[in-house]
Every structure is written in C-alpha cells, then in structure tokens.
Design a protein around this motif. Structure first.
Motif: not given
Length: 85
Positions: A26-27, A30-31, A33-34, A47
């Motif tokens: 998940v991290k 998330r990272d 995507v950012l 996003w």
C-alpha cells in the motif's frame, strides 16, 4: 473522503501479522501515485488517472522471494503457448 469519491470502511481491530503484510505494498502504491502526480503536474483529484501505469509497474516488478513478477505467475503458461504456435 467526498472530494475523491472514496468510501472508508473500518477494518477489524489491528492484527500486525495480517495487516502488516499489506502495509508495504500500500505504501509503494501510495508513494508511486504521489510521484506520478508530481512528475505529470497533475492535481490530487486526478489520482485515479495514474492507476493503469502504476498497476503495470507493480505487476511487472520482480518479487525477491518468488524471483519472478506477478505478471509472470499469471501469464507465463499462456505466453509459452503463444510462442509455440
């Protein structure tokens, strides 16, 4: 979050052995995507537009324990059949 059209679901109480397994992937997502949003100068509301390329990245990464990628696990036999034709 209403702005992103996401519904939050409250999970069962935290159990580190099961939920800890999923926290790293998940991290990573998330990272990534950012990072994609920043590189493409996109707003946070968009996003979901980055998900196809991120799915390709995550599914084509070689996993150290398996020494292959999720893509290879799912499609290796199919690709071998195409090569034989």
């Amino acid at each position: 979050n209403k702005a992103l059209n996401i519904t939050f679901i409250t999970p069962y109480s935290y159990y580190h052995k099961s939920q800890g397994i999923i926290e790293r992937p998940v991290k990573i997502v998330r990272d990534t995507v950012l990072k994609e949003l920043k590189e493409r100068c996109m707003r946070i509301e968009h996003w979901d537009k980055t998900l196809p390329i991120i799915a390709l990245y995550v599914n084509s990464r070689t996993l150290s324990k398996l020494k292959c990628s999720p893509f290879n696990i799912m499609f290796e036999d199919y690709l071998l059949e195409l090569d034989m034709k």
